[in-house]
Design a protein around this motif. Structure first.
Motif, PDB file in Angstrom:
ATOM      1  N   UNK A 139       0.803  -1.212   0.000  1.00 52.86           N
ATOM      2  CA  UNK A 139       0.000   0.000   0.000  1.00 52.86           C
ATOM      3  C   UNK A 139       0.841   1.270   0.000  1.00 52.86           C
ATOM      4  N   UNK A 140       2.020   1.201   0.587  1.00 49.86           N
ATOM      5  CA  UNK A 140       2.860   2.388   0.682  1.00 49.86           C
ATOM      6  C   UNK A 140       3.274   2.927  -0.691  1.00 49.86           C
ATOM      7  N   UNK A 206       9.958  -4.680  -2.000  1.00 54.13           N
ATOM      8  CA  UNK A 206       9.080  -4.769  -0.835  1.00 54.13           C
ATOM      9  C   UNK A 206       8.373  -6.115  -0.767  1.00 54.13           C
ATOM     10  N   UNK A 207       7.971  -6.649  -1.918  1.00 47.44           N
ATOM     11  CA  UNK A 207       7.316  -7.959  -1.933  1.00 47.44           C
ATOM     12  C   UNK A 207       8.268  -9.042  -1.464  1.00 47.44           C
ATOM     13  N   UNK A 208       9.534  -8.928  -1.882  1.00 48.74           N
ATOM     14  CA  UNK A 208      10.535  -9.911  -1.447  1.00 48.74           C
ATOM     15  C   UNK A 208      10.762  -9.839   0.057  1.00 48.74           C
ATOM     16  N   UNK A 209      10.530  -8.650   0.631  1.00 47.81           N
ATOM     17  CA  UNK A 209      10.708  -8.485   2.072  1.00 47.81           C
ATOM     18  C   UNK A 209       9.459  -8.899   2.851  1.00 47.81           C
ATOM     19  N   UNK A 451      -0.352  12.340   0.587  1.00 51.00           N
ATOM     20  CA  UNK A 451      -0.026  11.421   1.671  1.00 51.00           C
ATOM     21  C   UNK A 451      -1.169  11.354   2.684  1.00 51.00           C
ATOM     22  N   UNK A 452      -1.792  12.499   2.965  1.00 52.18           N
ATOM     23  CA  UNK A 452      -2.888  12.522   3.918  1.00 52.18           C
ATOM     24  C   UNK A 452      -4.073  11.705   3.419  1.00 52.18           C
ATOM     25  N   UNK A 453      -4.437  11.896   2.157  1.00 56.67           N
ATOM     26  CA  UNK A 453      -5.574  11.174   1.586  1.00 56.67           C
ATOM     27  C   UNK A 453      -5.304   9.677   1.555  1.00 56.67           C
ATOM     28  N   UNK A 460       6.863   6.664   5.422  1.00 56.60           N
ATOM     29  CA  UNK A 460       6.438   5.459   4.720  1.00 56.60           C
ATOM     30  C   UNK A 460       6.512   5.596   3.198  1.00 56.60           C
ATOM     31  N   UNK A 461       6.138   6.762   2.667  1.00 61.39           N
ATOM     32  CA  UNK A 461       5.923   6.844   1.217  1.00 61.39           C
ATOM     33  C   UNK A 461       6.652   7.973   0.504  1.00 61.39           C
ATOM     34  N   UNK A 462       7.247   8.932   1.235  1.00 63.87           N
ATOM     35  CA  UNK A 462       7.820  10.070   0.508  1.00 63.87           C
ATOM     36  C   UNK A 462       9.034   9.670  -0.337  1.00 63.87           C
TER      37      UNK A 462
END
Length: 490
Positions: A139-140, A206-209, A451-453, A460-462
């Motif tokens: 999701x991130x 990320x999927x591998x993690x 990011x808020x929405x 996490x995402x920036x």
């Protein structure tokens, strides 16, 4: 003079800090301008009423119709279900496993179709959330995918983009939104490819993690939200910790959009009309008309054609949605008012930044900054790109930074370009692309809203938002400048 320069730098730092902490730019900009004025010894009241407010009002007067029609168009695309249908069709074309690509392409279509980037966020998140959930993508990465589709190649690079960032240079250089189409397509294509490569690489990593759509951080986020709801509800309140926190734009899981295949391609009609009408007015209709009377209004077709063509295109697209939904016209029209309201905050945020820039440019100490910018390079294209990108990064706004830069330096840049044989089309395209890079700093209003929405934090995402909307556009624009200087605008 030194004290005045310190005041300007202090006000810039304060503007960044206040914006990052969530204060409205409508309030932060005049406060920060006040700081600069006090250090410079400039009269406060007259600078506010005769410099700040006229600059703010001029920006609103020029671009409010674009913000208004863009917001209404975005609202109508949402309530008519066309935005959902676009995502569904594109997902069928590229495959459900390529939800990342489908999100980027849908966002890009909506942005290139004329919906304001501030509105696209709210339109796209529910769609992207469902696509990522079905594909099991972390999701991130949602903010990065949406940012790639709306803040990069469709906003500034692709010719004909109806976004205000592609219109503002036309006011200064008397060009249209299709200026330097070859350079724009080349730059936009490279930005798109590099951004997708980064996002796909991050997805695999990320999927591998072990990350999937329910990120490991979701459990912690739910616990914090549940604790907050319990505290706010008072002792004995029953709160379920199984539900994640939601923003106003974030629906419940059982309210997520149903991505059932549409049986037609009608949703593409309004998007296509924006391009066709914009192109037709710019290339065919307007040049064939008699505009001699514009001299009475102290303006010219070169200064206004970009705004007028996009405005006609947006009105045509809105009308097409109304006609296509004639049976539900009453329900559709009821959303127009909300769409109009959605346009107010974005334009006044940007206009307030423009007013701030006008005050800074009027101070005597600004001459030091101006001379420093022109001392970076003797080339007009490089100077325009550096000044626009720098001020956009400081203000956290592509349109605001570009307006400030062109208002302060535009005449000098035009004269330099003419002396050096650089076409205004090249100046338009590089300046527009340069605005869409450093503007995506963490304090950027669109980034914070995104990011808020999406319910994500900067931590996490920036990283992904920054790479696709800041690092890559800056590098591509920098690489494109020597090519344009070598072969000219194309």
């Amino acid at each position: 003079m030194i004290l005045g320069l310190f005041g300007i730098l202090l006000s810039l730092a304060l503007l960044i800090t206040l914006a990052y902490r969530g204060m409205s730019i409508i309030i932060a900009a005049p406060l920060c301008a006040l700081v600069a004025m006090l250090f410079s010894g400039a009269p406060v009241l007259v600078n506010y009423t005769d410099t700040f407010m006229p600059a703010l009002a001029d920006f609103v007067a020029q671009y409010f119709p674009l913000f208004l029609t863009g917001a209404i168009f975005g609202k109508l695309m949402t309530v008519s279900g066309y935005a959902t249908d676009l995502a569904t069709v594109i997902t069928r074309w590229v495959g459900s496993k390529r939800a990342m690509l489908a999100t980027v392409l849908t966002t890009a279509l909506l942005t290139y179709g004329g919906i304001s980037v501030f509105v696209v966020v709210f339109v796209m998140f529910p769609l992207a959330r469902e696509l990522f959930r079905q594909a099991g993508i972390p999701r991130r990465l949602i903010p990065g995918a949406i940012a790639h589709g709306m803040l990069t190649f469709t906003m500034t690079a692709l010719p004909g983009s109806p976004q205000v960032q592609n219109i503002i240079p036309g006011q200064a250089f008397e060009t249209n939104t299709f200026a330097a189409p070859g350079a724009g397509i080349l730059g936009g294509t490279v930005i798109f490819i590099l951004g997708m490569l980064w996002l796909e690489r991050r997805k695999r990593s990320l999927s591998a993690a072990g990350e999937a759509f329910p990120d490991p951080t979701d459990a912690e986020r739910r616990a914090v939200a549940a604790a907050a709801r319990t505290q706010s509800a008072g002792p004995g309140a029953a709160v379920s910790s199984s539900q994640p926190p939601r923003t106003a734009a974030q629906p419940d899981a059982d309210q997520a959009p149903a991505l059932t295949p549409p049986n037609h391609l009608v949703p593409f009609i309004p998007i296509l009309l924006v391009f066709v009408i914009n192109f037709g007015c710019t290339v065919l209709l307007f040049p064939a008309m008699d505009w001699d009377y514009l001299g009475d209004y102290e303006t010219s077709l070169g200064e206004r054609s970009g705004v007028w063509a996009v405005l006609c295109a947006m009105l045509g697209a809105i009308l097409s949605i109304l006609l296509l939904n004639i049976r539900n016209l009453r329900r559709i029209l009821s959303e127009v008012t909300q769409g109009a309201k959605d346009s107010l905050m974005p334009i006044f945020n940007t206009a307030s930044e423009v007013g701030y820039g006008a005050v800074i440019a009027s101070l005597a100490a600004f001459a030091i900054i101006r001379d420093g910018i022109f001392g970076i390079s003797e080339n007009a294209l490089v100077t325009s790109a550096v000044s626009t990108s720098t001020i956009a990064g400081v203000t956290g706004s592509a349109s605001g930074g570009m307006t400030i830069a062109l208002n302060a330096l535009g005449d000098d840049l035009k004269a330099m370009a003419a002396d050096q044989g650089i076409t205004m089309e090249a100046m338009h395209r590089i300046t527009a692309m340069a605005s869409g890079g450093l503007d995506s700093m963490p304090h950027n209003g669109a980034v914070i809203t995104l990011l808020l929405v999406c319910g994500m934090t900067h931590r996490e995402s920036y990283k992904d938002v920054g790479v696709v909307s800041l690092v890559i556009p800056v590098l591509v624009t920098a690489a494109l400048i020597p090519l344009v200087l070598a072969v000219g605008a194309f």
